[in-house]
Structures are given as C-alpha cells and as structure tokens.
Write a protein that holds these residues in place. Structure first.
Motif, PDB file in Angstrom:
ATOM      1  N   UNK A  53     -16.944   6.245 -33.977  1.00  0.00           N
ATOM      2  CA  UNK A  53     -17.959   5.912 -34.971  1.00  0.00           C
ATOM      3  C   UNK A  53     -19.207   5.335 -34.310  1.00  0.00           C
ATOM      4  N   UNK A  54     -19.000   4.473 -33.317  1.00  0.00           N
ATOM      5  CA  UNK A  54     -20.131   3.875 -32.611  1.00  0.00           C
ATOM      6  C   UNK A  54     -20.954   4.963 -31.920  1.00  0.00           C
ATOM      7  N   UNK A  55     -20.286   5.914 -31.271  1.00  0.00           N
ATOM      8  CA  UNK A  55     -20.997   6.991 -30.592  1.00  0.00           C
ATOM      9  C   UNK A  55     -21.768   7.850 -31.593  1.00  0.00           C
ATOM     10  N   UNK A  56     -21.181   8.063 -32.777  1.00  0.00           N
ATOM     11  CA  UNK A  56     -21.856   8.856 -33.804  1.00  0.00           C
ATOM     12  C   UNK A  56     -23.119   8.145 -34.287  1.00  0.00           C
ATOM     13  N   UNK A  57     -23.012   6.826 -34.475  1.00  0.00           N
ATOM     14  CA  UNK A  57     -24.174   6.037 -34.901  1.00  0.00           C
ATOM     15  C   UNK A  57     -25.242   6.042 -33.809  1.00  0.00           C
ATOM     16  N   UNK A  58     -24.822   5.920 -32.550  1.00  0.00           N
ATOM     17  CA  UNK A  58     -25.770   5.944 -31.438  1.00  0.00           C
ATOM     18  C   UNK A  58     -26.548   7.256 -31.404  1.00  0.00           C
ATOM     19  N   UNK A  79     -29.100   7.133 -34.045  1.00  0.00           N
ATOM     20  CA  UNK A  79     -30.186   6.220 -33.674  1.00  0.00           C
ATOM     21  C   UNK A  79     -31.195   6.899 -32.753  1.00  0.00           C
ATOM     22  N   UNK A  80     -30.691   7.725 -31.818  1.00  0.00           N
ATOM     23  CA  UNK A  80     -31.591   8.437 -30.908  1.00  0.00           C
ATOM     24  C   UNK A  80     -32.509   9.356 -31.711  1.00  0.00           C
ATOM     25  N   UNK A  81     -31.931  10.073 -32.675  1.00  0.00           N
ATOM     26  CA  UNK A  81     -32.741  10.965 -33.519  1.00  0.00           C
ATOM     27  C   UNK A  81     -33.736  10.158 -34.341  1.00  0.00           C
TER      28      UNK A  81
END
Length: 206
Positions: free
Chosen positions: A182-187, A190-192
């Motif tokens: 989930x954290x990686x998905x949010x990250x 965030x980049x986008x």
C-alpha cells in the motif's frame, strides 16, 4: 507515521479529515493535503494554514479551533499533518508560527504548546520526543476511548450497540507485506501528483 504495530481509528462516513492513532504516541490527527508546504499559525485555541506567511493572518485556507472537534478531549494531543507533494525550485518545508514567533521544525516536527505539527514530506519519526512514561497508560486508554467515539460518530443507538457488540468485525489487521504494498502504491501516486502540481504552479511556490 504509522508502523506495523500502530492502531488507527477512522470513520470514513464522517466528513472530516480526522482520525485517532496509537503508535509512537496517542494523538488525534487532523490531515490536510496541501498544494504546497505553506505556513501554519498557532494561536490560543486556533490553527490556521495558508500558502504564505501573511495569508495565515489575513485569509487562511484552513482555519479552525481544536475545541470544535467532538472527539478531541480537552487533555488530548492534536497533531496537524501537512501532506504536500510540491517539490519545486525554491520550495521549503512547512513554516510554523506560534505566539507570533517563527518556530524551528526538527525532523519535520514541531511540538507546540497545545498542537503538534508534522511536515510529512520532511518527517523523520526518530526526532519525536520521548513519551512521558507516567502518561502512557492514560494516553493509550484515551486513544481507545476517543477512537471508539469516532467510529460511532453519526450512529443511532442501535447501530452503536451493534458496533460495541462486534467491534472486531469493523477492523482490519494489515500484515507487513500488505502495508508495504500500500505504501508503494501511495508513493507511486505521489510521484504522479508532483508532476501535476508542478505543471499547475510552475517551478516556485505561489
């Protein structure tokens, strides 16, 4: 802010960006997704956020009193989290003003008199001050009590009774692998978002 051992209470039916967390400490979180880092002004029983220093006094975008939060006990800690994705040339961290004086953020954290402030983009949990050992049991109990009040917010008597009878059914225990995913998905999101905000605001803060 949240690790594998944290416990969080959040009511998605309540139109308010607040939740209770029991992790490094017990606190009520007010979460604000901001277009830029901006400034937080703390006064007696008041919190204001705006993109610039002057606007915090004249025309803040966020302006509320902690006493207006129903699930915030008068003895509880409120933490205001500024979640910003803006990373442009000249961008700086969240500025905090308390008692008309600029405050120094340490590790993206400021422990105010009544309200703590977290600059999420620059947050380092290792800078958190140690919890008061004599308050740990009280604070943990307060988080559980207030968290349950938040879960029950807006419910009728019967719904509240059903919640108390089967509260475990309303929770979910994220294992470390799922939480990491989930954290990686949010990250990635965030980049986008950073590209989108940069396209709107350009290379410098408004």
């Amino acid at each position: 802010m949240i690790d594998d051992n944290s416990k969080v209470w959040i009511n998605t039916n309540v139109v308010s960006p607040i939740f209770w967390i029991l992790g490094d400490r017990a606190t009520c979180i007010y979460w604000y997704s901001a277009p830029t880092s901006g400034f937080v002004r703390l006064t007696q029983d008041r919190l204001r956020w705006a993109p610039t220093y002057d606007e915090t006094g004249k025309s803040p975008i966020v302006d509320f009193s902690p006493s207006s939060i129903p699930v915030l006990h008068s003895d509880a800690r409120l933490t205001f989290v500024v979640d910003h994705n803006y990373v442009g040339t000249g961008s700086s961290g969240v500025g905090v003003v308390e008692d008309s004086k600029s405050q120094k953020m340490v590790g993206g954290y400021h422990e105010g008199t009544d309200i703590a402030v977290i600059d999420l983009a620059n947050y380092d949990r290792s800078y958190l001050p140690a919890r008061n050992p004599s308050r740990i049991e009280y604070d943990d109990g307060l988080a559980s009590y207030s968290g349950m009040r938040l879960l029950a917010a807006g419910m009728g008597k019967q719904d509240k009774a059903d919640l108390l009878d089967s509260v475990e059914e309303y929770g979910y225990d994220f294992d470390p692998d799922t939480l990491d995913h989930l954290v990686k998905a949010v990250d990635s999101f965030d980049v986008a978002a950073q590209f989108a905000v940069k396209a709107i605001y350009g290379d410098s803060t408004p």
